[in-house]
Design an enzyme around this catalytic site. Structure first.
Site, PDB file in Angstrom:
ATOM      1  N   LYS A 163      37.189  45.059  32.329  1.00  0.00           N
ATOM      2  CA  LYS A 163      37.988  45.062  33.547  1.00  0.00           C
ATOM      3  C   LYS A 163      39.385  45.544  33.194  1.00  0.00           C
ATOM      4  O   LYS A 163      39.816  45.525  32.040  1.00  0.00           O
ATOM      5  CB  LYS A 163      38.060  43.660  34.176  1.00  0.00           C
ATOM      6  CG  LYS A 163      38.683  42.572  33.283  1.00  0.00           C
ATOM      7  CD  LYS A 163      40.187  42.495  33.299  1.00  0.00           C
ATOM      8  CE  LYS A 163      40.705  41.389  32.381  1.00  0.00           C
ATOM      9  NZ  LYS A 163      42.173  41.480  32.133  1.00  0.00           N
ATOM     10  N   ASP A 188      39.698  34.070  33.248  1.00  0.00           N
ATOM     11  CA  ASP A 188      39.123  35.341  33.682  1.00  0.00           C
ATOM     12  C   ASP A 188      37.607  35.300  33.839  1.00  0.00           C
ATOM     13  O   ASP A 188      37.031  36.231  34.402  1.00  0.00           O
ATOM     14  CB  ASP A 188      39.472  36.453  32.696  1.00  0.00           C
ATOM     15  CG  ASP A 188      40.921  36.907  32.803  1.00  0.00           C
ATOM     16  OD1 ASP A 188      41.628  36.404  33.700  1.00  0.00           O
ATOM     17  OD2 ASP A 188      41.334  37.749  31.990  1.00  0.00           O
TER      18      ASP A 188
END
Length: 295
Positions: free
Chosen positions: A17, A150
């Site tokens: 990401k 995350d």
């Protein structure tokens, strides 16, 4: 069929990401930081494979055999987020199955592109399916938060705005652009960044509807660039070609392109001392596609 002949490994994606921006609004009483960010999923990352084993007797997690096929260099199993995720799922569900886990590692450790968190999320999602433990996406995301801020974003698997410590997620599809992601080959400690007295902690919140890349920034970038000259050097090199920014707490830096060929041309010009790849930004994680294929 000869039982001694192993079937080919089935690989589950563990995508990278990017934080297209990262604003730090303040700090909670527990020491965690209040953030706003836009998590952009990529179609590139690590891969994991799971050989499911059965354990006899008790379902106590201490009797569940979970191990890496090849241990990650420099990371004991007890400190590996992959193993921690599998053990957490086994404990939560009282599952008495085990796993031998293989990792095809492509993403740099400590790069700010989510390698470890993504590995943990893929482990939760894949083993929840392969062990048939039946947890919902919400339950898996809640488990993941215990492993890292995350992890839930990778469990949910969509490009999204995030608030809080990163767990307050709002899906936010973006134009699917191409990103040249480069690693300056330094390891940045997230803890060191977030404990620094020089880190900005008073950025005003933005409304998601008002998001524009040009009006945002990464609040960690200047601090990291000051402390790690190679990060600053990479940023200075990339910005000549396209809008560029550090992701997360670093050390990786990305440049944004609308064209894949142009991104690869710039990558070809890059000094060989920097590792890099070109990936497409996607609104749905390859992990979700893999899970859908299983059903």
């Amino acid at each position: 069929m000869n039982s001694s002949v192993k079937s080919p490994k089935e690989w589950w994606p563990s995508p990278a990401k990017l934080n297209l921006f990262l604003h730090i609004l303040g700090r909670y009483d527990n020491g965690y930081h209040q953030l706003q960010s836009l998590f952009q999923m990529l179609d590139y990352g690590d891969q994991l494979a799971f050989e499911i084993t059965r354990n006899e007797g008790s379902s106590n997690e201490n009797n569940v055999s979970i191990r890496m096929d090849t241990p990650l260099k420099g990371v004991p199993d007890d400190d590996n987020l992959i193993i921690k995720a599998a053990r957490l799922l086994a404990k939560k569900t009282q599952c008495n199955k085990g796993a031998v886990i293989s990792l095809d590692k492509r993403l740099p450790m400590g790069g700010g592109i989510g390698g470890g968190s993504s590995n943990a999320a893929t482990t939760l999602v894949a083993l929840n399916y392969l062990w048939d433990t039946g947890l919902s996406e919400d339950e898996l995301a809640e488990l993941g938060l215990a492993l890292g801020a995350d992890v839930p974003i990778f469990v949910r698997g969509v490009t999204a705005f995030a608030g809080g410590v990163g767990e307050d997620i709002t899906p936010a599809p973006q134009p699917e652009k191409y990103y040249l992601v480069a690693n300056p080959n330094v390891h940045v400690s997230t803890a060191e960044v977030f404990t620094s007295p020089d880190l900005p902690r008073n950025t005003p919140p933005i409304r998601w509807d008002d998001y524009e890349y040009e009006k945002t920034r990464n609040d960690c970038q200047q601090l990291v660039a000051n402390r790690y000259p190679e990060v600053a050097k990479l940023l200075q090199w990339l910005v000549h070609y396209a809008p560029s920014r550090m992701t997360g707490t670093g050390a990786c830096v990305f440049a944004t392109f609308s064209d894949y060929t142009l991104a690869e041309q710039v990558r070809a010009e890059m000094p060989a001392t920097w590792q890099s790849f070109v990936a497409k930004g996607v609104n749905r994680s390859p992990l979700l596609d893999k899970l859908e294929q299983q059903k």
